[in-house]
Scaffold this motif. Structure first.
Motif, PDB file in Angstrom:
ATOM      1  N   MET A   1       0.839  -1.224  -0.146  1.00  0.00           N
ATOM      2  CA  MET A   1       0.030  -0.225  -0.089  1.00  0.00           C
ATOM      3  C   MET A   1       1.127   1.551  -0.176  1.00  0.00           C
ATOM      4  SD  MET A   1      -2.393   1.795   3.000  1.00  0.00           S
ATOM      5  CE  MET A   1      -2.171  -0.177   3.837  1.00  0.00           C
ATOM      6  N   ALA A   2       0.777   1.710  -1.470  1.00  0.00           N
ATOM      7  CA  ALA A   2       1.661   2.925  -1.080  1.00  0.00           C
ATOM      8  C   ALA A   2       0.720   4.120  -0.143  1.00  0.00           C
ATOM      9  CB  ALA A   2       1.372   3.912  -2.472  1.00  0.00           C
ATOM     10  N   LEU A   3       1.394   5.156   0.547  1.00  0.00           N
ATOM     11  CA  LEU A   3       1.489   6.018   1.622  1.00  0.00           C
ATOM     12  C   LEU A   3       0.994   7.479   1.124  1.00  0.00           C
ATOM     13  CD1 LEU A   3       3.596   5.520   4.691  1.00  0.00           C
ATOM     14  CD2 LEU A   3       1.725   4.457   3.825  1.00  0.00           C
ATOM     15  N   ILE A   4       1.447   7.844  -0.148  1.00  0.00           N
ATOM     16  CA  ILE A   4       1.104   8.366  -0.952  1.00  0.00           C
ATOM     17  C   ILE A   4       0.299   8.491  -1.862  1.00  0.00           C
ATOM     18  CG2 ILE A   4       1.857  11.068  -1.939  1.00  0.00           C
ATOM     19  CD1 ILE A   4       3.179  11.166   0.428  1.00  0.00           C
ATOM     20  N   GLU A   5      -1.197   8.842  -2.678  1.00  0.00           N
ATOM     21  CA  GLU A   5      -1.144   8.081  -3.683  1.00  0.00           C
ATOM     22  C   GLU A   5      -2.155   9.293  -4.269  1.00  0.00           C
ATOM     23  OE1 GLU A   5      -2.479   3.677  -4.450  1.00  0.00           O
ATOM     24  OE2 GLU A   5      -3.053   4.773  -2.536  1.00  0.00           O
ATOM     25  N   HIS A   6      -2.541   9.343  -6.226  1.00  0.00           N
ATOM     26  CA  HIS A   6      -3.242  10.420  -6.249  1.00  0.00           C
ATOM     27  C   HIS A   6      -4.527  10.162  -6.481  1.00  0.00           C
ATOM     28  CE1 HIS A   6      -5.126  12.966  -9.281  1.00  0.00           C
ATOM     29  NE2 HIS A   6      -4.494  13.814  -8.253  1.00  0.00           N
ATOM     30  N   LEU A   7      -5.570  10.736  -6.349  1.00  0.00           N
ATOM     31  CA  LEU A   7      -6.829   9.829  -6.445  1.00  0.00           C
ATOM     32  C   LEU A   7      -7.373   8.543  -7.746  1.00  0.00           C
ATOM     33  CD1 LEU A   7     -10.124   9.863  -5.174  1.00  0.00           C
ATOM     34  CD2 LEU A   7     -10.567  12.375  -6.918  1.00  0.00           C
ATOM     35  N   SER A   8      -6.071  10.310  -8.912  1.00  0.00           N
ATOM     36  CA  SER A   8      -6.815   9.409 -10.143  1.00  0.00           C
ATOM     37  C   SER A   8      -6.554   7.788 -10.213  1.00  0.00           C
ATOM     38  CB  SER A   8      -5.641   9.900 -11.728  1.00  0.00           C
ATOM     39  OG  SER A   8      -4.954  10.300 -11.587  1.00  0.00           O
ATOM     40  N   ALA A   9      -5.093   7.335  -9.128  1.00  0.00           N
ATOM     41  CA  ALA A   9      -4.859   6.468  -9.487  1.00  0.00           C
ATOM     42  C   ALA A   9      -5.500   5.099  -8.392  1.00  0.00           C
ATOM     43  CB  ALA A   9      -3.569   5.791  -8.733  1.00  0.00           C
ATOM     44  N   LEU A  10      -6.657   5.315  -7.838  1.00  0.00           N
ATOM     45  CA  LEU A  10      -7.248   4.778  -6.978  1.00  0.00           C
ATOM     46  C   LEU A  10      -8.759   4.053  -7.756  1.00  0.00           C
ATOM     47  CD1 LEU A  10      -7.428   6.802  -3.674  1.00  0.00           C
ATOM     48  CD2 LEU A  10      -6.086   4.569  -3.999  1.00  0.00           C
ATOM     49  N   PRO A  11      -8.934   3.078  -7.497  1.00  0.00           N
ATOM     50  CA  PRO A  11      -9.865   2.145  -7.957  1.00  0.00           C
ATOM     51  C   PRO A  11     -11.667   2.565  -7.651  1.00  0.00           C
ATOM     52  CG  PRO A  11      -9.032   0.358  -6.528  1.00  0.00           C
ATOM     53  CD  PRO A  11      -8.462   1.752  -7.156  1.00  0.00           C
ATOM     54  N   ALA A  12     -12.230   3.176  -8.594  1.00  0.00           N
ATOM     55  CA  ALA A  12     -13.773   3.790  -8.161  1.00  0.00           C
ATOM     56  C   ALA A  12     -14.803   2.112  -8.148  1.00  0.00           C
ATOM     57  CB  ALA A  12     -14.486   4.135  -9.459  1.00  0.00           C
ATOM     58  N   TYR A  13     -15.569   2.137  -7.570  1.00  0.00           N
ATOM     59  CA  TYR A  13     -16.922   1.656  -7.941  1.00  0.00           C
ATOM     60  C   TYR A  13     -18.335   1.859  -7.242  1.00  0.00           C
ATOM     61  CZ  TYR A  13     -16.387   1.657  -2.044  1.00  0.00           C
ATOM     62  OH  TYR A  13     -16.709   2.339  -1.662  1.00  0.00           O
ATOM     63  N   ALA A  14     -19.006   0.731  -7.459  1.00  0.00           N
ATOM     64  CA  ALA A  14     -20.520   1.548  -7.615  1.00  0.00           C
ATOM     65  C   ALA A  14     -20.438   0.522  -6.073  1.00  0.00           C
ATOM     66  CB  ALA A  14     -21.327   1.316  -8.345  1.00  0.00           C
ATOM     67  N   PRO A  15     -21.634   0.446  -5.447  1.00  0.00           N
ATOM     68  CA  PRO A  15     -21.983  -0.214  -3.704  1.00  0.00           C
ATOM     69  C   PRO A  15     -23.224  -0.355  -4.175  1.00  0.00           C
ATOM     70  CG  PRO A  15     -22.379   2.079  -3.137  1.00  0.00           C
ATOM     71  CD  PRO A  15     -21.570   2.794  -4.680  1.00  0.00           C
ATOM     72  N   PRO A  16     -23.567  -1.659  -3.515  1.00  0.00           N
ATOM     73  CA  PRO A  16     -25.344  -2.654  -3.414  1.00  0.00           C
ATOM     74  C   PRO A  16     -25.880  -1.894  -3.402  1.00  0.00           C
ATOM     75  CG  PRO A  16     -23.491  -3.885  -2.126  1.00  0.00           C
ATOM     76  CD  PRO A  16     -22.652  -2.500  -2.309  1.00  0.00           C
ATOM     77  N   GLY A  17     -27.551  -1.322  -3.731  1.00  0.00           N
ATOM     78  CA  GLY A  17     -28.369  -0.700  -2.976  1.00  0.00           C
ATOM     79  C   GLY A  17     -28.102   0.870  -3.584  1.00  0.00           C
ATOM     80  N   HIS A  18     -26.771   1.157  -4.519  1.00  0.00           N
ATOM     81  CA  HIS A  18     -26.900   2.309  -4.600  1.00  0.00           C
ATOM     82  C   HIS A  18     -27.065   2.680  -6.164  1.00  0.00           C
ATOM     83  CE1 HIS A  18     -25.284   2.368  -0.631  1.00  0.00           C
ATOM     84  NE2 HIS A  18     -24.706   3.654  -0.961  1.00  0.00           N
ATOM     85  N   SER A  19     -28.236   4.118  -7.040  1.00  0.00           N
ATOM     86  CA  SER A  19     -28.024   4.178  -8.232  1.00  0.00           C
ATOM     87  C   SER A  19     -27.847   5.363  -8.731  1.00  0.00           C
ATOM     88  CB  SER A  19     -29.181   4.165  -8.581  1.00  0.00           C
ATOM     89  OG  SER A  19     -29.853   4.843  -7.902  1.00  0.00           O
ATOM     90  N   GLY A  20     -26.350   5.641  -9.743  1.00  0.00           N
ATOM     91  CA  GLY A  20     -25.809   7.269 -10.203  1.00  0.00           C
ATOM     92  C   GLY A  20     -24.771   7.719  -9.281  1.00  0.00           C
ATOM     93  N   ARG A 116     -18.548  -6.389   0.654  1.00  0.00           N
ATOM     94  CA  ARG A 116     -20.098  -7.223  -0.130  1.00  0.00           C
ATOM     95  C   ARG A 116     -19.887  -7.222  -1.332  1.00  0.00           C
ATOM     96  NH1 ARG A 116     -21.839  -0.799   1.197  1.00  0.00           N
ATOM     97  NH2 ARG A 116     -19.651   0.434   0.104  1.00  0.00           N
ATOM     98  N   ALA A 117     -20.411  -7.013  -2.361  1.00  0.00           N
ATOM     99  CA  ALA A 117     -20.994  -7.341  -3.635  1.00  0.00           C
ATOM    100  C   ALA A 117     -20.505  -6.101  -4.380  1.00  0.00           C
ATOM    101  CB  ALA A 117     -22.351  -7.790  -3.805  1.00  0.00           C
ATOM    102  N   ASP A 118     -19.357  -4.735  -3.721  1.00  0.00           N
ATOM    103  CA  ASP A 118     -19.263  -4.149  -4.767  1.00  0.00           C
ATOM    104  C   ASP A 118     -19.017  -4.050  -5.946  1.00  0.00           C
ATOM    105  OD1 ASP A 118     -19.362  -2.031  -2.499  1.00  0.00           O
ATOM    106  OD2 ASP A 118     -16.949  -2.053  -2.345  1.00  0.00           O
ATOM    107  N   VAL A 119     -19.764  -3.385  -6.748  1.00  0.00           N
ATOM    108  CA  VAL A 119     -19.098  -3.212  -8.191  1.00  0.00           C
ATOM    109  C   VAL A 119     -18.271  -2.469  -9.290  1.00  0.00           C
ATOM    110  CG1 VAL A 119     -20.214  -3.188 -10.656  1.00  0.00           C
ATOM    111  CG2 VAL A 119     -21.611  -4.162  -8.798  1.00  0.00           C
ATOM    112  N   ALA A 120     -16.975  -3.267  -9.742  1.00  0.00           N
ATOM    113  CA  ALA A 120     -15.700  -2.036  -9.616  1.00  0.00           C
ATOM    114  C   ALA A 120     -16.345  -1.394 -11.096  1.00  0.00           C
ATOM    115  CB  ALA A 120     -14.802  -3.642 -10.794  1.00  0.00           C
ATOM    116  N   LEU A 121     -16.056  -0.243 -11.116  1.00  0.00           N
ATOM    117  CA  LEU A 121     -16.261   1.213 -12.937  1.00  0.00           C
ATOM    118  C   LEU A 121     -14.762   1.051 -13.327  1.00  0.00           C
ATOM    119  CD1 LEU A 121     -18.376   2.822 -10.209  1.00  0.00           C
ATOM    120  CD2 LEU A 121     -19.277   1.408 -12.267  1.00  0.00           C
ATOM    121  N   GLU A 122     -15.244   0.834 -14.512  1.00  0.00           N
ATOM    122  CA  GLU A 122     -13.734   1.257 -15.398  1.00  0.00           C
ATOM    123  C   GLU A 122     -13.440   3.705 -15.204  1.00  0.00           C
ATOM    124  OE1 GLU A 122     -12.526  -0.749 -17.509  1.00  0.00           O
ATOM    125  OE2 GLU A 122     -13.596  -1.352 -16.537  1.00  0.00           O
TER     126      GLU A 122
END
Length: 126
Positions: A1-20, A116-122
């Motif tokens: 785990m890097a201690l300093i990272e830019h936001l753009s390097a982190l993976p995005a996801y959609a949590p279950p039960g959330h839209s948009g 939980r069943a998070d969905v990875a986003l591109e």
């Protein structure tokens, strides 16, 4: 785990039960085990369906945008930039983004959420 990272390097996801919703975990539970921190973005009209967390305390800080938040049986309250929302375990809650711009929030969970069943986003997170 890097201690300093830019936001753009982190993976995005959609949590279950959330839209948009597009979330990025800023602090993973593996960092210290006592909390996790998320940057959330909910498009206008998006919603975190009514739910509760068994043992996690949740704190939401509104960076920008507007939402209606319902806690338990209380009527929905409009929340905008600068609002702090504290949600204890087992309290049913709903977050509904509204207005013309996306809702941007920081969310803290303590202890961290269980798997939980998070969905990875591109695409870029930030």
């Amino acid at each position: 785990m890097a201690l300093i990272e830019h936001l753009s390097a982190l993976p995005a996801y959609a949590p279950p039960g959330h839209s948009g919703t597009r979330n990025v975990r800023l602090v993973e539970k593996d960092f210290c085990g006592s909390f996790e921190m998320i940057l959330g973005r909910i498009e206008p009209g998006g919603i975190a369906d009514t739910h509760a967390h068994d043992r996690e305390h949740q704190v939401i800080y509104v960076i920008s945008g507007l939402c209606d938040v319902t806690l338990g049986e209380e009527p929905a309250r409009e929340c905008g930039p600068g609002t702090v929302i504290r949600i204890p375990p087992k309290l049913m809650h709903t977050v509904h983004a509204k207005g013309d711009t996306a809702l941007e929030i920081i969310v803290l969970y303590s202890p961290p959420l269980p798997p939980r069943a998070d969905v990875a986003l591109e695409g870029d997170a930030g």
